[in-house]
Design an enzyme around this catalytic site. Structure first.
Site, PDB file in Angstrom:
ATOM      1  N   SER A 127       0.818  -1.219   0.000  1.00 41.83           N
ATOM      2  CA  SER A 127       0.000   0.000   0.000  1.00 41.83           C
ATOM      3  C   SER A 127       0.846   1.262   0.000  1.00 41.83           C
ATOM      4  O   SER A 127       1.934   1.298   0.581  1.00 41.83           O
ATOM      5  CB  SER A 127      -0.893   0.007   1.245  1.00 41.83           C
ATOM      6  N   GLU A 129       0.291   3.634   1.750  1.00 42.62           N
ATOM      7  CA  GLU A 129       0.351   4.115   3.135  1.00 42.62           C
ATOM      8  C   GLU A 129       1.680   3.792   3.809  1.00 42.62           C
ATOM      9  O   GLU A 129       1.987   4.370   4.851  1.00 42.62           O
ATOM     10  CB  GLU A 129      -0.810   3.542   3.948  1.00 42.62           C
ATOM     11  N   TYR A 151      -2.413   0.781  10.160  1.00 43.04           N
ATOM     12  CA  TYR A 151      -2.603   0.164   8.845  1.00 43.04           C
ATOM     13  C   TYR A 151      -1.300   0.202   8.046  1.00 43.04           C
ATOM     14  O   TYR A 151      -0.865  -0.806   7.480  1.00 43.04           O
ATOM     15  CB  TYR A 151      -3.707   0.877   8.065  1.00 43.04           C
TER      16      TYR A 151
END
Length: 324
Positions: A127, A129, A151
């Site tokens: 991801s 992120e 996350y």
């Protein structure tokens, strides 16, 4: 058991947005498919040609039994808690689901490959992120990994695990996916919340839309394009890390404006309320990806631009609301 007549693939998260699109793509190729979905995830949306397994791969030993039983040629690990907001509510579960399941799956594939002598290709959904705290405005495969949420940390764990098992001889690839949307995006995501609200407001069934940070900048792509990229990674022939992104920056406010424009409302600000309760503890200001490597090595490029993506989601929500 895989008889070797056609490729066999396992898709974790097969009931999700990406899992569904990937299953359709691989079934068109004639592959034999197995799927794992979270408990309760079997809502009838998964293609009947996918053999489903109701197991929790983050539990000790489960992944090993599953991989030994299926003998896959390809494993696409797409399962996970994909909400940054939810990860703040339950950081332990997020770490277990996103991090430990990846470790278990990679180890199971490595053990199976060692025992059978047959190559297993793994594609892991990493991801954007993982780059949230990098301070770099345009992120690529060389960008420093610096997550700012539970996350992001859980995805960084899976990302690093892929690199560890690649070094041990597993053909393992990280698909570093930036935000990607479609009509299959669950309503818990801000993008789908926006398009559904725009339609409802245009129909007079909703008065206002409540949102958190409107200034966050993201790189939004079309989910089927990103699934095409992951299939290309599986075909590539060696494990790598690939950023999958459009390189185009848009704010949450831009997404709202595009959705309201698609239903014929120009004065969208009259209908939007900002709710401080919906703000994340830390939110990266700008996440935009550079997918040059995927373009050069995989021949991949996005097919739908930002406005077309928003329009496609709004059109779907319009037909859904009319059916309701």
């Amino acid at each position: 058991m895989n008889t070797g007549q056609r490729p066999t693939a396992l898709i974790t998260g097969v009931a999700g947005q990406d899992g569904g699109y990937l299953a359709e793509l691989l079934l068109e190729r004639g592959w034999a498919l197995h799927g794992v979905a979270k408990p309760g995830g079997h809502d009838g949306s998964v293609d009947g040609h996918v053999q489903q397994h109701g197991v929790d791969i983050s539990e000790p030993g489960v992944a090993q039994v599953l991989i030994r039983e299926i003998e896959p040629d390809y494993v696409f690990h797409l399962a996970g808690i994909s909400s940054v907001w939810r990860s703040w509510c339950d950081p332990v579960l997020t770490t277990q689901v996103n991090g430990l399941s990846a470790a278990a799956l990679l180890d199971a594939c490595f053990i199976q490959q060692e025992a059978s002598g047959k190559r297993i290709v793994v594609v892991n959904a990493s991801s954007a992120e993982i780059f949230a705290g990098s301070g770099v405005s345009l992120q690529n495969e060389e960008t420093q990994i610096a997550p700012t949420s539970p996350y992001g940390v859980s995805k960084a764990l899976s990302h690093n695990m892929v690199q560890v098992y690649r070094a041990r001889g597993l053909e393992a690839t990280n698909a570093v996916l930036f935000n990607h949307e479609s009509p299959r995006r669950p309503e818990t995501f801000v993008t789908r919340k926006i398009t559904k609200a725009a339609v409802a407001i245009s129909r007079g069934t909703l008065d206002a839309l409540e949102l958190g940070n409107l200034t966050s900048v993201r790189d939004w792509g079309w989910a089927p394009d990103y699934v095409d990229a992951m299939a290309a990674m599986a075909d590539y022939g060696k494990g790598e890390d690939f950023v999958v992104a459009t390189g185009q920056a848009h704010s949450v406010a831009d997404f709202v404006a595009a959705a309201f424009a698609a239903v014929g409302i120009d004065n969208w600000r009259d209908y939007v309320r900002t709710d401080s309760e919906m703000l994340r503890p830390t939110d990266s200001a700008r996440m935009v990806g550079d997918a040059t490597k995927a373009r050069d090595l995989l021949g991949w490029a996005p097919t739908k631009d930002f406005d077309r993506i928003v329009e496609a989601m709004v059109e779907f929500d319009m037909t859904e609301e009319m059916a309701a």
